[in-house]
Design a protein around this motif. Structure first.
Motif, PDB file in Angstrom:
ATOM      1  N   THR A  64      -4.313  13.593 -10.319  1.00  0.00           N
ATOM      2  CA  THR A  64      -4.319  14.531  -9.195  1.00  0.00           C
ATOM      3  C   THR A  64      -4.893  13.907  -7.932  1.00  0.00           C
ATOM      4  N   HIS A  65      -5.761  12.896  -8.107  1.00  0.00           N
ATOM      5  CA  HIS A  65      -6.415  12.242  -6.977  1.00  0.00           C
ATOM      6  C   HIS A  65      -6.374  10.728  -7.173  1.00  0.00           C
ATOM      7  N   VAL A  66      -6.259  10.002  -6.069  1.00  0.00           N
ATOM      8  CA  VAL A  66      -6.273   8.544  -6.106  1.00  0.00           C
ATOM      9  C   VAL A  66      -7.237   8.038  -5.043  1.00  0.00           C
ATOM     10  N   PHE A  67      -8.135   7.134  -5.444  1.00  0.00           N
ATOM     11  CA  PHE A  67      -9.065   6.495  -4.515  1.00  0.00           C
ATOM     12  C   PHE A  67      -8.703   5.026  -4.389  1.00  0.00           C
ATOM     13  N   ILE A  68      -8.533   4.550  -3.158  1.00  0.00           N
ATOM     14  CA  ILE A  68      -8.257   3.144  -2.894  1.00  0.00           C
ATOM     15  C   ILE A  68      -9.408   2.594  -2.062  1.00  0.00           C
ATOM     16  N   SER A  69     -10.142   1.657  -2.632  1.00  0.00           N
ATOM     17  CA  SER A  69     -11.358   1.178  -1.975  1.00  0.00           C
ATOM     18  C   SER A  69     -11.067   0.250  -0.805  1.00  0.00           C
ATOM     19  N   HIS A  70     -10.011  -0.567  -0.930  1.00  0.00           N
ATOM     20  CA  HIS A  70      -9.671  -1.490   0.156  1.00  0.00           C
ATOM     21  C   HIS A  70      -8.255  -2.012  -0.039  1.00  0.00           C
ATOM     22  N   SER A  71      -7.786  -2.786   0.932  1.00  0.00           N
ATOM     23  CA  SER A  71      -6.368  -3.116   1.006  1.00  0.00           C
ATOM     24  C   SER A  71      -5.964  -4.350   0.215  1.00  0.00           C
ATOM     25  N   HIS A  72      -6.897  -5.054  -0.408  1.00  0.00           N
ATOM     26  CA  HIS A  72      -6.517  -6.248  -1.166  1.00  0.00           C
ATOM     27  C   HIS A  72      -5.562  -5.863  -2.297  1.00  0.00           C
ATOM     28  N   GLU A  73      -4.579  -6.746  -2.534  1.00  0.00           N
ATOM     29  CA  GLU A  73      -3.481  -6.401  -3.441  1.00  0.00           C
ATOM     30  C   GLU A  73      -3.912  -6.109  -4.871  1.00  0.00           C
ATOM     31  N   ASP A  74      -5.034  -6.672  -5.301  1.00  0.00           N
ATOM     32  CA  ASP A  74      -5.469  -6.402  -6.673  1.00  0.00           C
ATOM     33  C   ASP A  74      -6.208  -5.069  -6.770  1.00  0.00           C
ATOM     34  N   HIS A  75      -6.264  -4.318  -5.672  1.00  0.00           N
ATOM     35  CA  HIS A  75      -6.832  -2.969  -5.670  1.00  0.00           C
ATOM     36  C   HIS A  75      -5.860  -1.958  -5.074  1.00  0.00           C
ATOM     37  N   CYS A  76      -5.006  -2.427  -4.220  1.00  0.00           N
ATOM     38  CA  CYS A  76      -4.007  -1.581  -3.555  1.00  0.00           C
ATOM     39  C   CYS A  76      -2.654  -2.252  -3.764  1.00  0.00           C
ATOM     40  N   HIS A  77      -2.098  -2.068  -4.956  1.00  0.00           N
ATOM     41  CA  HIS A  77      -0.885  -2.765  -5.372  1.00  0.00           C
ATOM     42  C   HIS A  77       0.313  -1.853  -5.145  1.00  0.00           C
ATOM     43  N   ILE A  78       1.105  -2.163  -4.145  1.00  0.00           N
ATOM     44  CA  ILE A  78       2.187  -1.266  -3.740  1.00  0.00           C
ATOM     45  C   ILE A  78       3.174  -0.970  -4.874  1.00  0.00           C
ATOM     46  N   PRO A  79       3.634  -1.957  -5.663  1.00  0.00           N
ATOM     47  CA  PRO A  79       4.543  -1.620  -6.773  1.00  0.00           C
ATOM     48  C   PRO A  79       3.920  -0.626  -7.764  1.00  0.00           C
ATOM     49  N   SER A  80       2.618  -0.744  -8.011  1.00  0.00           N
ATOM     50  CA  SER A  80       1.955   0.228  -8.895  1.00  0.00           C
ATOM     51  C   SER A  80       1.883   1.594  -8.222  1.00  0.00           C
ATOM     52  N   ILE A  81       1.462   1.610  -6.968  1.00  0.00           N
ATOM     53  CA  ILE A  81       1.317   2.866  -6.227  1.00  0.00           C
ATOM     54  C   ILE A  81       2.646   3.599  -6.123  1.00  0.00           C
ATOM     55  N   ASP A  82       3.736   2.841  -6.076  1.00  0.00           N
ATOM     56  CA  ASP A  82       5.064   3.450  -5.949  1.00  0.00           C
ATOM     57  C   ASP A  82       5.422   4.315  -7.153  1.00  0.00           C
ATOM     58  N   HIS A  83       4.713   4.142  -8.275  1.00  0.00           N
ATOM     59  CA  HIS A  83       4.949   4.975  -9.459  1.00  0.00           C
ATOM     60  C   HIS A  83       4.307   6.352  -9.329  1.00  0.00           C
ATOM     61  N   LEU A  84       3.390   6.517  -8.397  1.00  0.00           N
ATOM     62  CA  LEU A  84       2.634   7.761  -8.288  1.00  0.00           C
ATOM     63  C   LEU A  84       3.457   8.869  -7.645  1.00  0.00           C
ATOM     64  N   PRO A  85       3.292  10.108  -8.120  1.00  0.00           N
ATOM     65  CA  PRO A  85       3.956  11.229  -7.441  1.00  0.00           C
ATOM     66  C   PRO A  85       3.409  11.380  -6.027  1.00  0.00           C
ATOM     67  N   ARG A  86       4.279  11.736  -5.103  1.00  0.00           N
ATOM     68  CA  ARG A  86       3.881  11.760  -3.693  1.00  0.00           C
ATOM     69  C   ARG A  86       3.000  12.940  -3.328  1.00  0.00           C
TER      70      ARG A  86
END
Length: 235
Positions: A64-86
């Motif tokens: 239900t909630h997603v926390f992203i601490s910073h933009s580095h790819e091993d924490h903010c991985h766009i292919p992984s995030i793309d699986h999340l419901p919008r």
């Protein structure tokens, strides 16, 4: 999965992979720093080891909630995030302690991906996940000349208090303030080595990589400071 129950028995923490953890409670599920696919980062130079074992569908189930601490790819991985419901609620630090265009990178990226339920949180802001569980944003230490676009997160629930610092740089002043605001923590999560500790895979043979690894050094200042300054039951 680790149960952190004291009385309610309703809070659990799952170590997904790398810095990605999933905290489940009455409020739903909070996913932190999503890089849960076995896909490399940093231009295919860095692979997850050990490999993730949870299927993506299980990771995002009930989130239900997603926390992203910073933009580095091993924490903010766009292919992984793309699986999340919008329609999930994104909790993002606004990095107001060092304002600038780079501070909005994650927010801009998430909006481009179609996420609209975005909550921007300032240093020490408190956000209630529900009536029993709330989170507090921990800013990066002001003394650090780099990685300022980073943040930690405190999760407070009747069953447990968790401090997730992952890569967020600390110093004595920051942890003095943490101690002033929080009595103690049942559990603290902190990174143990940055990806730059290991050589990338560009143009290197296995023997060259092995030699490079043996010459690398890493310190444990963050862990030492946490143990010496904070009141933690488990690290």
């Amino acid at each position: 999965m680790e149960s952190l129950e004291k009385g309610h028995g309703r809070l659990s923490l799952t170590m997904v992979t790398h810095a990605c953890v999933k905290v489940t409670g009455e409020f739903g599920a909070l996913l932190c720093d999503p890089w849960f696919l076995n896909e490399p980062v940093y231009n295919f130079t860095t692979w997850k080891f050990p490999a993730a074992v949870m299927p993506a569908k299980d990771v995002i189930d009930g989130v239900t909630h997603v926390f992203i601490s910073h933009s580095h790819e091993d924490h903010c991985h766009i292919p992984s995030i793309d699986h999340l419901p919008r329609d999930v609620i994104l909790l993002l630090p606004d990095y107001g302690w060092y304002p600038g265009p780079r501070a909005q990178t994650v927010e801009r990226s998430m909006r481009e991906l179609g996420f609209q339920n975005i909550i921007m949180l300032k240093a020490w802001d408190i956000y209630a996940l529900d009536e029993n569980c709330r989170v507090t944003i921990i800013p990066a230490a002001r003394s650090k000349p780099h990685d300022w676009e980073n943040a930690g997160l405190v999760i407070e629930h009747p069953d447990a208090r968790i401090l997730n610092m992952n890569d967020c740089p600390s110093d004595q002043a920051l942890y003095t303030e943490v101690n002033r605001r929080f009595d103690r923590f049942d559990l603290m999560l902190i990174q143990y080595a940055g990806v730059t500790t290991f050589p990338g895979r560009f143009r290197m043979t296995k023997s060259e990589m092995r030699k490079a690894v043996q010459s690398k050094q890493a310190n444990f200042d963050e862990q030492k400071r946490a143990v010496e300054m904070l009141r933690i039951d488990r690290l």
